[in-house]
Design a protein around this motif. Structure first.
Motif, PDB file in Angstrom:
ATOM      1  N   UNK A 103       0.852  -1.186   0.000  1.00 40.78           N
ATOM      2  CA  UNK A 103       0.000   0.000   0.000  1.00 40.78           C
ATOM      3  C   UNK A 103       0.876   1.219   0.000  1.00 40.78           C
ATOM      4  N   UNK A 104       0.513   2.200  -0.812  1.00 38.57           N
ATOM      5  CA  UNK A 104       1.245   3.469  -0.779  1.00 38.57           C
ATOM      6  C   UNK A 104       0.375   4.564  -1.374  1.00 38.57           C
ATOM      7  N   UNK A 105       0.841   5.783  -1.182  1.00 37.51           N
ATOM      8  CA  UNK A 105       0.143   6.923  -1.769  1.00 37.51           C
ATOM      9  C   UNK A 105       1.078   7.546  -2.779  1.00 37.51           C
ATOM     10  N   UNK A 106       0.513   7.842  -3.933  1.00 38.07           N
ATOM     11  CA  UNK A 106       1.300   8.487  -4.969  1.00 38.07           C
ATOM     12  C   UNK A 106       0.866   9.941  -4.983  1.00 38.07           C
ATOM     13  N   UNK A 107       1.843  10.846  -4.921  1.00 40.02           N
ATOM     14  CA  UNK A 107       1.380  12.229  -4.873  1.00 40.02           C
ATOM     15  C   UNK A 107       2.303  13.139  -5.670  1.00 40.02           C
ATOM     16  N   UNK A 108       1.727  14.257  -6.058  1.00 38.44           N
ATOM     17  CA  UNK A 108       2.550  15.338  -6.589  1.00 38.44           C
ATOM     18  C   UNK A 108       2.208  16.585  -5.795  1.00 38.44           C
ATOM     19  N   UNK A 109       2.542  17.735  -6.298  1.00 34.30           N
ATOM     20  CA  UNK A 109       2.393  18.947  -5.502  1.00 34.30           C
ATOM     21  C   UNK A 109       0.929  19.171  -5.075  1.00 34.30           C
ATOM     22  N   UNK A 153       7.845  -7.087  -8.784  1.00 37.88           N
ATOM     23  CA  UNK A 153       8.341  -5.714  -8.826  1.00 37.88           C
ATOM     24  C   UNK A 153       9.755  -5.634  -8.274  1.00 37.88           C
ATOM     25  N   UNK A 154      10.608  -4.954  -9.000  1.00 36.34           N
ATOM     26  CA  UNK A 154      11.979  -4.790  -8.526  1.00 36.34           C
ATOM     27  C   UNK A 154      11.985  -3.952  -7.248  1.00 36.34           C
ATOM     28  N   UNK A 155      12.952  -4.128  -6.407  1.00 36.01           N
ATOM     29  CA  UNK A 155      12.907  -3.457  -5.098  1.00 36.01           C
ATOM     30  C   UNK A 155      13.212  -1.961  -5.171  1.00 36.01           C
ATOM     31  N   UNK A 156      12.821  -1.319  -6.287  1.00 43.24           N
ATOM     32  CA  UNK A 156      13.057   0.127  -6.411  1.00 43.24           C
ATOM     33  C   UNK A 156      12.028   0.942  -5.625  1.00 43.24           C
ATOM     34  N   UNK A 157      11.062   0.203  -5.073  1.00 44.28           N
ATOM     35  CA  UNK A 157       9.984   0.881  -4.341  1.00 44.28           C
ATOM     36  C   UNK A 157      10.492   1.406  -3.010  1.00 44.28           C
ATOM     37  N   UNK A 158      10.556   2.694  -2.897  1.00 43.49           N
ATOM     38  CA  UNK A 158      10.884   3.227  -1.570  1.00 43.49           C
ATOM     39  C   UNK A 158      10.286   4.607  -1.380  1.00 43.49           C
ATOM     40  N   UNK A 159      10.174   4.938  -0.153  1.00 42.75           N
ATOM     41  CA  UNK A 159       9.586   6.213   0.248  1.00 42.75           C
ATOM     42  C   UNK A 159      10.257   7.353  -0.528  1.00 42.75           C
ATOM     43  N   UNK A 160       9.457   8.206  -1.125  1.00 48.80           N
ATOM     44  CA  UNK A 160      10.020   9.383  -1.801  1.00 48.80           C
ATOM     45  C   UNK A 160      10.456   9.139  -3.219  1.00 48.80           C
ATOM     46  N   UNK A 161      10.449   7.862  -3.656  1.00 52.40           N
ATOM     47  CA  UNK A 161      10.938   7.577  -5.008  1.00 52.40           C
ATOM     48  C   UNK A 161       9.976   8.146  -6.060  1.00 52.40           C
ATOM     49  N   UNK A 162      10.573   8.688  -7.095  1.00 54.69           N
ATOM     50  CA  UNK A 162       9.757   9.168  -8.210  1.00 54.69           C
ATOM     51  C   UNK A 162       9.533   8.007  -9.155  1.00 54.69           C
ATOM     52  N   UNK A 163       8.278   7.658  -9.326  1.00 54.08           N
ATOM     53  CA  UNK A 163       7.991   6.455 -10.105  1.00 54.08           C
ATOM     54  C   UNK A 163       6.869   6.701 -11.103  1.00 54.08           C
TER      55      UNK A 163
END
Lengths: 81, 400
Positions: free
Chosen positions: B50-56, B72-82
């Motif tokens: 679970x996560x939230x995707x946000x922009x400004x 999914x590759x482990x590129x998922x992390x807090x703050x990552x631009x995806x």
């Protein structure tokens, strides 16, 4: 076997590839041409020495790793381990 | 707007269902890429993410089910631009819409992929990837060059493999960063190092990673350096499924760094042992058959030599001599016999003349005693006389 025989190096100075190439030549010479018997026996002796040389090199082979440091090579120790 | 008093009143469920139908049947919301930053990342034990995707200005709740999360590759992390791909769904108990994500990639990857395709087409058109350009790699390299990170797992895999397969070889490592902005120029300078180019084959390698991690191997400078290398290059970057432009430009593409080390050593030390023992038995067989041939030849020659040997002539001379000797002795015997016969004959004739023989026939020999003369006439007879007959003698006297 090339006809004009190069001066034979002592087997201990040969690299594996050199020793193997010479060995191959000797076997072919013995298979093909009719050499005088004493020459054939000399070839056989040389061949045996070459086999010992190659076998020894295979037994003691140790991968040698060097690292490029600028323009020179230094022995490489695996830094990741 | 005036509320209509006569309209049917909906339950929350009914209304939510209407909203759900509205959103979930809208094709524009069912196959969508959306980009933003990850926040409120949560990975409970269920395996769902679970996560939230946000922009400004906005945020979007997202969920990725366990099955997709595993891929999914482990590129998922807090703050990552995806960039996230998925479909909009409504979670009725909470009255919330959310994105059911099935793919996540770092932001910019889409653009990178476009760039990859563009550069690939360009270099392909230039002929950098032509099969005719590929050179065979040596079967038994004496020196193996490696261009990779000095600290990566790729190097360890390669060295282990080379040690196992061909410890006869020597290795020259040209260390280079393999990701980041410094990587492309460093890789180019490593590839172009004259010392490295004294190798028989060069391994260009990197372990697995995201398309961004591998990007240096899609850099035009690096790809060109690979294509123009005077030494054959085996490229082993990433995993089986990763293709970089260096793979296309290299002489040989390996699916992994380990595979690159294997392809660089098609002949292993075991093969060399086997080859040597073949040579050994060929040499021994040849020499013993050669010796056997010579032995047979000597045997034949010895037989021929015996045939022409002077011994034979000596023997035959001996025989001749024996023959002569036999003939001589037989001639002699013959002559002796003849002589015997003659002697016999003479002896017979002699005995016929022996006066004694006459006596036996009754004759007598009379001799005068006084002088021993034979009395052969009456006038000779006087005095005492001896009469000799065949078996003896007696004396007589003349009376008248």
């Amino acid at each position: 076997m090339p006809k004009p025989k190069p001066a034979q190096k002592p087997v201990e100075e040969l690299t594996y590839e050199e020793a193997l190439a010479e060995l191959e030549g000797i076997v072919e010479a013995l298979e093909g041409e009719q050499n005088p018997l004493d020459e054939s026996l000399k070839l056989f002796e040389r061949g045996q020495a070459l086999i010992l040389r190659c076998g020894g090199l295979l037994e003691t082979a140790q991968l040698k790793v060097q690292k490029l440091a600028g323009e020179t090579l230094v022995d490489f120790e695996d830094e990741s381990q | 707007m005036q509320p209509s008093l006569f309209n049917e009143t909906l339950t929350v469920s009914q209304l939510t269902f209407r909203i759900r139908k509205l959103l979930e049947e809208n094709p524009g919301l069912q196959d969508v890429w959306v980009e933003g930053e990850i926040s409120n990342l949560s990975r409970p034990a269920s395996g769902h993410i679970y996560f939230t995707l946000k922009d400004r200005n906005a945020s979007l709740r997202c969920v990725m089910w366990k099955t997709d999360a595993a891929r999914t590759r482990p590129a998922l992390q807090e703050g990552a631009a995806v960039e996230v791909h998925g479909k909009i769904a409504v979670y009725e108990p909470q009255g919330q819409y959310q994105l059911i994500a099935n793919l996540i990639r770092p932001r910019g990857e889409g653009a990178l992929f476009q760039e990859f395709l563009r550069l690939k087409a360009q270099l392909e058109a230039e002929g950098l990837f032509d099969p005719e350009r590929k050179r065979p790699t040596p079967e038994l390299p004496r020196r193996i060059g490696i261009v990779t990170s000095a600290t990566g797992a790729a190097l360890r895999d390669i060295l282990n493999t080379l040690h196992r397969r061909l410890p006869l070889a020597s290795v020259i490592l040209a260390p280079s960063p393999v990701q980041g902005v410094d990587a492309p120029p460093a890789l180019v300078s490593a590839l172009q190092s004259p010392i490295l180019q004294s190798s028989d084959v060069i391994l260009l390698a990197r372990g697995g990673g995201s398309i961004e991690d591998l990007w240096a191997f899609n850099d035009e400078r690096v790809v060109r350096a690979v294509a123009s290398s005077p030494i054959p290059i085996i490229c082993g970057v990433g995993h089986e499924t990763d293709f970089t432009l260096c793979d296309f430009a290299a002489d040989l593409r390996a699916p992994t760094p380990t595979a690159a080390a294997e392809l660089a050593t098609p002949i292993t030390i075991d093969d060399l042992h086997a080859q040597l023992s073949t040579f050994h038995s060929r040499l021994t067989d040849l020499t013993s058959s050669l010796l056997a041939d010579h032995r047979a030849l000597i045997f034949t020659l010895a037989a021929r030599l015996r045939f022409v040997s002077p011994d034979r002539r000596i023997q035959s001379e001996h025989q001749h001599l024996d023959e002569l000797s036999r003939r001589a002795s037989s001639a002699l015997t013959h002559r002796i016999q003849l002589q015997f016969a003659r002697v016999d004959g003479i002896s017979k004739r002699l005995s016929a003349l022996n006066p004694e023989a006459v006596l036996s026939r009754g004759y007598a020999i009379v001799t005068r005693i006084e002088d021993g003369r034979v009395v052969s006439s009456v006038s000779d007879a006087r005095g005492g006389m001896t009469v000799r007959v065949s078996d003896g003698e007696f004396e007589v006297k003349r009376n008248s």
